[in-house]
Design an enzyme around this catalytic site. Structure first.
Site, short mmCIF file in Angstrom:
data_model
loop_
_atom_site.label_atom_id
_atom_site.label_comp_id
_atom_site.label_asym_id
_atom_site.label_seq_id
_atom_site.Cartn_x
_atom_site.Cartn_y
_atom_site.Cartn_z
CD1 TRP A 83 -0.39 -1.67 3.07
CD2 TRP A 83 0.54 0.35 3.35
NE1 TRP A 83 0.34 -1.71 4.23
CE2 TRP A 83 0.92 -0.48 4.43
CE3 TRP A 83 1.02 1.66 3.33
CZ2 TRP A 83 1.76 -0.05 5.46
CZ3 TRP A 83 1.85 2.09 4.35
CH2 TRP A 83 2.21 1.24 5.41
CG ASN A 84 5.05 1.15 0.74
OD1 ASN A 84 4.69 0.36 -0.13
ND2 ASN A 84 6.22 1.07 1.33
CE LYS A 87 -2.73 -9.89 -1.91
NZ LYS A 87 -2.96 -8.54 -1.37
N PRO A 88 -3.49 -6.23 -5.45
CG PRO A 88 -5.02 -4.57 -6.08
CD PRO A 88 -4.70 -6.03 -6.26
N GLY A 101 6.50 -6.27 0.72
CA GLY A 101 5.72 -6.11 1.94
C GLY A 101 6.57 -6.43 3.15
CB SER A 102 5.68 -7.14 6.62
OG SER A 102 4.79 -8.23 6.54
CD GLU A 138 11.42 -3.92 -1.70
OE1 GLU A 138 11.78 -3.90 -0.50
OE2 GLU A 138 10.65 -3.10 -2.21
CG LEU A 139 10.72 -9.49 2.31
CD1 LEU A 139 11.11 -10.74 3.06
CD2 LEU A 139 9.24 -9.54 1.93
CB CYS A 195 10.97 -0.92 2.24
SG CYS A 195 11.24 -0.56 0.52
CD GLU A 246 10.64 -1.62 7.69
OE1 GLU A 246 10.90 -1.02 6.65
OE2 GLU A 246 9.81 -2.56 7.74
P1 NAD Z 1 1.36 -6.86 6.81
O1 NAD Z 1 2.50 -7.73 7.13
O2 NAD Z 1 0.02 -7.20 7.35
O3 NAD Z 1 1.14 -6.73 5.22
C1 NAD Z 1 2.15 -6.31 4.34
C2 NAD Z 1 1.59 -6.43 2.92
O4 NAD Z 1 1.35 -7.79 2.58
C3 NAD Z 1 0.24 -5.73 2.73
O5 NAD Z 1 0.23 -5.14 1.45
C4 NAD Z 1 -0.77 -6.87 2.80
O6 NAD Z 1 -1.95 -6.60 2.07
C5 NAD Z 1 -0.01 -8.03 2.21
N1 NAD Z 1 -0.35 -9.34 2.76
C6 NAD Z 1 -0.57 -9.64 4.05
N2 NAD Z 1 -0.81 -10.95 4.18
C7 NAD Z 1 -0.72 -11.50 2.95
C8 NAD Z 1 -0.85 -12.81 2.44
N3 NAD Z 1 -1.06 -13.87 3.24
N4 NAD Z 1 -0.73 -13.00 1.10
C9 NAD Z 1 -0.46 -11.98 0.29
N5 NAD Z 1 -0.31 -10.70 0.72
C10 NAD Z 1 -0.43 -10.46 2.03
O7 NAD Z 1 1.83 -5.45 7.24
P2 NAD Z 1 1.15 -4.00 7.23
O8 NAD Z 1 0.46 -3.74 8.52
O9 NAD Z 1 0.40 -3.77 5.97
O10 NAD Z 1 2.49 -3.19 7.24
C11 NAD Z 1 3.32 -3.44 8.37
C12 NAD Z 1 4.73 -3.48 8.03
O11 NAD Z 1 5.01 -4.10 6.77
C13 NAD Z 1 5.32 -2.10 7.88
O12 NAD Z 1 5.52 -1.54 9.15
C14 NAD Z 1 6.56 -2.40 7.11
O13 NAD Z 1 7.55 -2.85 7.97
C15 NAD Z 1 6.17 -3.54 6.21
N6 NAD Z 1 5.87 -3.08 4.83
C16 NAD Z 1 6.91 -3.02 3.98
C17 NAD Z 1 6.70 -2.57 2.70
C18 NAD Z 1 7.85 -2.46 1.73
O14 NAD Z 1 7.84 -1.58 0.86
N7 NAD Z 1 8.82 -3.37 1.79
C19 NAD Z 1 5.43 -2.19 2.28
C20 NAD Z 1 4.37 -2.28 3.18
C21 NAD Z 1 4.61 -2.74 4.47
#
Ligand code: NAD
Length: 504
Positions: free
Chosen positions: A165-166, A189-190, A245-246, A267-268, A301, A402
């Site tokens: 989402w960022n 999948k957004p 993502g995370s 890319e975490l 990130c 983070e």
């Molecule tokens: P989260 O771990 O719940 O989700 C991270 C992303 O993964 C979201 O886009 C979410 O929709 C997706 N996601 C979650 N579960 C999934 C699954 N089982 N299958 C596929 N996609 C899934 O975290 P959050 O609350 O959205 O963000 C928390 C932390 O995640 C942030 O504080 C940051 O550390 C990290 N983050 C990193 C990036 C990056 O650019 N690397 C981007 C977003 C979040």
């Protein structure tokens, strides 16, 4: 009154699924998308289910094997990417507006995201034609001397891209443009917070002439997110997954991909050290820290997480930073032209930011907020005041996780070996920054710091021209760069040919 969406090109608002070049209803329930600056619903979107994921993969698989896509040359794929690039550029202000409502970021930053995203269309259009194989001689005595090796490259197949989402436009285009340049097809999948910008790009892709099934989008709510993640990661027809993502989610997806040995790019998160030595140009270092730290309210990130400042310049850096924050940061709704700092994108982020500050203060840090959030802003918005944490220490949560928020944690250090050891004392390894005027030190730090990317006297490093990706728990695989990013979407075949040298 809360600002409302007002697009010039109304076709860019598509609150449904995109499969086989059609916007189609989803089988799941509708879900609300909230404006992070007001907490109010600004869109309602149909949620995909695992059954919809099946339809999207079938469409992408049929397109991958169908003649409309397979028979295009690399140059024709490049032309499609350039036409997509042109249409995205022409619709930039609308796309930026969608980003403001989805993410909360200021309009100027949102426009910057679209510009940055376009560099991937442009760059990958060039990359498409340059994926050449090779021919090698056999070496050494014996039968191998007759051998010639032909190395050829092929698109890997259907690719699932899971985007966060960022940076919903930039990170979707970074993945999709690369996959399409390679000749793959895409199911995206957004994130539930940002489901509309990907559909707007899909609409423009259809206008650009991409054949049916080459790009498919599955907006979905939070409950269905793991179900669709699992459906894509375990699907026999999906050959590759690319996730941003995370780290915890990345590890879960890696485990799901393991059973079918899917190729995976992760890319975490990061835990970026930002090191300022006493011989640095301090004004420049602080200006770069502002860009690095406050872009999208700290939700990147590659953000500076641990700012290490040499002890004898610590007070001066705090003074410079405080002055810049007061002069440059105006929290507000992203559509307000005066805004330079938006809200956080999710309420979860707000809770985490507050927990980080409380933890640091309970362990001896001093929190100061040089800029306050105007009380006229909606109290239901996810605003967090930009905060300095002075005298941060390695035992605090901000040293190991983070914050993903506008929190600058300032640590003191005395010597170069000490700061390198502390900077490397993390499981993450995405991006680090070093500010110094000593060329030998630059070299030493660049070679010893354990991150995939290093900014040397600069706070913004990612670019289409250079490979980007993390080490350790920050993931694996590269995106962008010459040959690196696209290689993740290609499979290589080696043919060994034994030449009979006896002529007739
Ligand atoms: P989260 O771990 O719940 O989700 C991270 C992303 O993964 C979201 O886009 C979410 O929709 C997706 N996601 C979650 N579960 C999934 C699954 N089982 N299958 C596929 N996609 C899934 O975290 P959050 O609350 O959205 O963000 C928390 C932390 O995640 C942030 O504080 C940051 O550390 C990290 N983050 C990193 C990036 C990056 O650019 N690397 C981007 C977003 C979040």
């Amino acid at each position: 009154m809360a600002p409302t969406l007002n697009l010039i090109n109304k076709n860019l608002y598509q609150p449904s699924l995109f499969i086989n070049n059609e916007f189609v209803p989803a089988s799941g329930e509708d879900f609300d998308v909230l404006d992070p600056a007001t907490g109010e619903t600004w869109a309602t979107v149909a949620s995909a289910t695992a059954a919809d994921a099946e339809r999207a993969v079938d469409a992408a698989d049929a397109a991958f094997h169908g003649t409309a896509w397979r028979q295009l040359t690399a140059r024709e794929r490049a032309r499609l990417l350039l036409e997509w690039d042109r249409l995205i550029r022409a619709n930039k202000s609308d796309l930026a507006q969608l980003l403001v409502f989805e993410t909360g970021k200021p309009l100027r930053e949102a426009e910057g995201e679209v510009d940055y995203a376009l560099t991937f269309c442009w760059w990958m259009a060039g990359e498409a034609e340059r994926q050449h194989g090779s021919i090698a001689n056999g070496n050494g005595p014996g039968p191998a001397a007759n051998n010639r090796f032909l190395v050829t490259k092929y698109p890997i197949g259907v690719v699932a891209t899971l985007t966060p989402w960022n940076f919903p436009i930039a990170l979707f285009l970074r993945k999709a443009a690369t996959a399409l340049a390679a000749g793959c097809t895409v199911v995206n999948k957004p994130s539930p917070e940002t489901p509309l910008s990907a559909n707007a790009l899909a609409y423009l892709a259809r206008e650009a002439g991409f054949p049916p099934g080459t790009i498919n989008i599955l907006p979905c709510n939070e409950a269905n997110t793991p179900l669709i993640g699992t459906a894509l990661c375990t699907h026999a027809k999906v050959q590759k997954v690319s996730f941003t993502g995370s780290t915890p989610v990345g590890k879960k997806l890696a485990a799901q991909c393991a059973s079918s040995l899917k190729k995976l790019t992760l890319e975490l998160g990061g835990n970026g050290p930002f090191i300022i030595f006493n011989d640095a140009d301090l004004d420049h270092a602080v200006a770069q820290l502002m860009i690095c730290k406050f872009r999208h309210a700290g939700q990147t990130c590659v953000c500076a997480q641990r700012v290490f400042v040499q002890s004898d310049i610590y007070d001066r850096v705090v003074e410079l930073l405080t002055a810049r924050m007061q002069a440059e940061l105006t929290p507000g709704h992203g559509l307000d032209p005066a805004t330079t700092l938006g809200p956080l994108t999710t309420p979860r982020s707000l809770d985490k930011a507050q927990a980080h500050v409380s933890d640091a203060v309970s362990r001896g840090a001093t929190a100061i907020t040089p800029v306050t959030v105007n009380s006229s802003l909606s109290p239901a918005g996810y605003f967090f005041p930009p905060t300095l944490l002075l005298n941060a220490s390695d035992a605090m949560a901000v040293a190991s996780e983070e914050s993903f928020a506008p929190i600058v944690s300032l640590f003191r250090f005395d010597t170069e070996p000490e700061v390198i050891t502390r900077a490397n004392n993390t499981s993450m390894g995405l991006t680090s920054y070093v500010f110094t005027s000593n060329a030998d030190r630059i070299w030493r730090v660049m070679e010893t710091i354990e991150t995939g990317n290093v900014g040397i006297n600069v706070g913004l490093t990612t670019s289409a021209e250079a490979p980007f990706g993390g080490w350790h728990d920050s993931g694996y695989g590269k995106e962008a760069g010459m040959g690196y990013g696209i290689a993740e979407y290609l499979k290589v075949k080696t043919a060994t040919w034994s030449v009979n040298w006896k002529a007739d």
